[in-house]
Write a protein that holds these residues in place. Structure first.
Motif, PDB file in Angstrom:
ATOM      1  N   GLU A  13       8.818  -5.229 -20.041  1.00 17.21           N
ATOM      2  CA  GLU A  13       7.537  -5.048 -20.724  1.00 17.21           C
ATOM      3  C   GLU A  13       6.479  -6.004 -20.166  1.00 17.21           C
ATOM      4  OE1 GLU A  13       8.380  -5.719 -24.823  1.00 17.21           O
ATOM      5  OE2 GLU A  13       9.272  -3.728 -25.144  1.00 17.21           O
ATOM      6  N   GLN A  25      12.302  -0.074 -15.207  1.00 20.08           N
ATOM      7  CA  GLN A  25      13.583  -0.394 -15.815  1.00 20.08           C
ATOM      8  C   GLN A  25      14.567  -0.801 -14.728  1.00 20.08           C
ATOM      9  OE1 GLN A  25      14.973   2.522 -18.693  1.00 20.08           O
ATOM     10  NE2 GLN A  25      12.892   3.272 -19.033  1.00 20.08           N
ATOM     11  N   LYS A  77      23.284 -10.736 -22.000  1.00 23.77           N
ATOM     12  CA  LYS A  77      22.432  -9.993 -22.940  1.00 23.77           C
ATOM     13  C   LYS A  77      21.955 -10.886 -24.078  1.00 23.77           C
ATOM     14  CE  LYS A  77      22.408  -5.860 -25.886  1.00 23.77           C
ATOM     15  NZ  LYS A  77      22.046  -6.507 -27.147  1.00 23.77           N
ATOM     16  N   GLU A  95      17.877 -11.478 -23.925  1.00 24.74           N
ATOM     17  CA  GLU A  95      17.115 -10.522 -24.731  1.00 24.74           C
ATOM     18  C   GLU A  95      15.822 -11.176 -25.226  1.00 24.74           C
ATOM     19  OE1 GLU A  95      15.394  -7.706 -27.007  1.00 24.74           O
ATOM     20  OE2 GLU A  95      16.938  -7.430 -25.466  1.00 24.74           O
ATOM     21  N   GLY A  96      14.679 -10.549 -24.889  1.00 27.77           N
ATOM     22  CA  GLY A  96      13.375 -11.084 -25.281  1.00 27.77           C
ATOM     23  C   GLY A  96      12.854 -12.169 -24.355  1.00 27.77           C
ATOM     24  N   CYS A 149      11.118 -13.930 -21.207  1.00 28.12           N
ATOM     25  CA  CYS A 149      10.027 -13.597 -20.291  1.00 28.12           C
ATOM     26  C   CYS A 149      10.316 -14.224 -18.925  1.00 28.12           C
ATOM     27  CB  CYS A 149       8.691 -14.094 -20.829  1.00 28.12           C
ATOM     28  SG  CYS A 149       8.212 -13.288 -22.378  1.00 28.12           S
ATOM     29  N   LYS A 182       8.622  -9.321 -19.941  1.00 32.71           N
ATOM     30  CA  LYS A 182       9.616  -9.572 -20.998  1.00 32.71           C
ATOM     31  C   LYS A 182      10.769  -8.588 -20.863  1.00 32.71           C
ATOM     32  CE  LYS A 182       8.418 -10.707 -25.183  1.00 32.71           C
ATOM     33  NZ  LYS A 182       7.919 -10.672 -26.594  1.00 32.71           N
ATOM     34  N   ARG A 217      13.846  -6.426 -22.378  1.00 35.04           N
ATOM     35  CA  ARG A 217      14.466  -5.808 -23.550  1.00 35.04           C
ATOM     36  C   ARG A 217      15.778  -5.199 -23.065  1.00 35.04           C
ATOM     37  NH1 ARG A 217      12.423  -8.321 -27.735  1.00 35.04           N
ATOM     38  NH2 ARG A 217      10.158  -8.056 -27.947  1.00 35.04           N
ATOM     39  N   THR A 231      19.715  -3.539 -23.455  1.00 30.10           N
ATOM     40  CA  THR A 231      20.730  -2.788 -24.188  1.00 30.10           C
ATOM     41  C   THR A 231      21.892  -2.553 -23.229  1.00 30.10           C
ATOM     42  OG1 THR A 231      19.723  -0.673 -23.553  1.00 30.10           O
ATOM     43  CG2 THR A 231      19.081  -1.600 -25.691  1.00 30.10           C
TER      44      THR A 231
END
Length: 339
Positions: free
Chosen positions: A248, A282, A297, A301-302, A304, A312, A314, A316
């Motif tokens: 992101e 991605q 993970k 996660e989150g 930057c 940032k 994200r 999964t």
């Protein structure tokens, strides 16, 4: 009281009667109770005007409207609702037209919202079972929107869709068709503007019951894409040694080298793939095992990649376990792969 204060004799009679000075938010039942002795009422329009104290009422026959207006024009007792005097006159409209919203224009495809459940609570087979009780279901497509979990259900014709909507709108799916931890699933329906859904393959999200030759997405059909449920009924991700990263706020370039530097801090990175999907960048990052991927993970996660909140991550788990590389190797990791 002079009747001239209540009625205008110069108006042309109409089947539609205009009522004014009604109590606040007067309901249809109150209007019908006042007017039904004069004839059959076929339509109403209530809470009209800035003060919501006017209404229109349409009789089946012109002489019924004339009978009502004439009666109160000559009566010593005015028409009243909740003890409030109601003023009556002919409307200048020949009939009441209730403009329908797009979702109320009948069609052969229903837009169904499932209230109280998430997408993984309700299989497409259950949806088919519920709706096929009212006619042949041609196609089903499910998706998630801001309104929640929804489906488009296509029937043969408008009459079949109408029958299904009449029977099911506002009802609940039987409890025995739902997971034990789900209390209820209420159905809310409107008509869709679609007439023929474009189903590209059979899966747990979409079905075409008219085309047995449609390709099958076997991974989706066997449910492996659907997350499992924990003891508390909450979604539990199926773990994998491959992470899917959505990047992101990408203000700077993110290369294979950059991702390798970030993720290899938590274990050996075997392969990396960067690709564009749905307008966003991605990446797939493959570790040697699930525990290593899980550590990465949880740590990243989150995170930057660059200061200032840029790039940032994200993260999964991916359904992949071994990336199928199609292009050039860069050291111990890869630039692109088939996903």
């Amino acid at each position: 009281m002079s009747s001239s204060s209540q009625f205008r004799y110069t108006q042309t009679p109409s089947k539609v009667v205009h009522l004014r000075n009604l109590p606040w938010e007067c309901v249809e039942e109150e209007l019908i109770e006042l007017c039904k002795r004069f004839g059959k009422i076929v339509n109403t329009k209530t809470n009209v005007g800035a003060n919501r104290n006017q209404a229109f009422l349409e009789f089946a026959e012109l002489n019924q409207a004339i009978s009502m207006v004439s009666y109160y024009a000559s009566s010593s007792e005015p028409a009243q609702i909740r003890g409030k005097t109601v003023y009556i006159q002919y409307s200048n409209r020949p009939e009441i037209v209730n403009n329908q919203s797009p979702g109320e224009v009948p069609g052969n495809v229903l837009l169904v919202t499932f209230e109280g459940v998430e997408s993984h609570h309700l299989s497409i087979d259950v949806i088919y079972l519920v709706f096929s009780a009212y006619g042949f279901v041609h196609k089903i497509a499910t998706f998630e929107k801001a309104a929640g979990f929804q489906a488009l259900v296509q029937f043969t014709d408008v009459d079949t869709a109408l029958a299904a909507r009449t029977a099911l709108d506002g009802r609940s799916i039987p409890k025995y068709l739902l997971p034990e931890h789900v209390d209820s699933c209420n159905l809310r329906m409107s008509y869709s503007a679609h007439t023929d859904l474009n189903i590209k393959f059979q899966s747990h999200r979409s079905r075409d019951y008219t085309n047995p030759y449609l390709p099958v997405n076997q991974t989706a059909m066997d449910g492996s894409m659907q997350p499992a449920l924990g003891a508390d009924g909450k979604r539990v991700e199926t773990q994998s040694n491959v992470l899917l990263a959505l990047i992101e706020n990408m203000q700077y370039a993110v290369t294979v080298d950059v991702l390798h530097t970030v993720f290899s801090a938590y274990g050996t990175v075997q392969k990396i793939a960067i690709f564009e999907k749905n307008g966003s960048t991605q990446a797939l990052i493959q570790f040697s095992d699930i525990p290593t991927a899980t550590i990465a993970k949880e740590a990243l996660e989150g995170h930057c990649i660059y200061d200032g909140g840029y790039c940032k991550l994200r993260l999964t788990y991916s359904r992949h376990t071994d990336l199928n590389v199609k292009v050039r190797k860069l050291g111990y990791f890869f630039e692109l792969c088939t996903v």
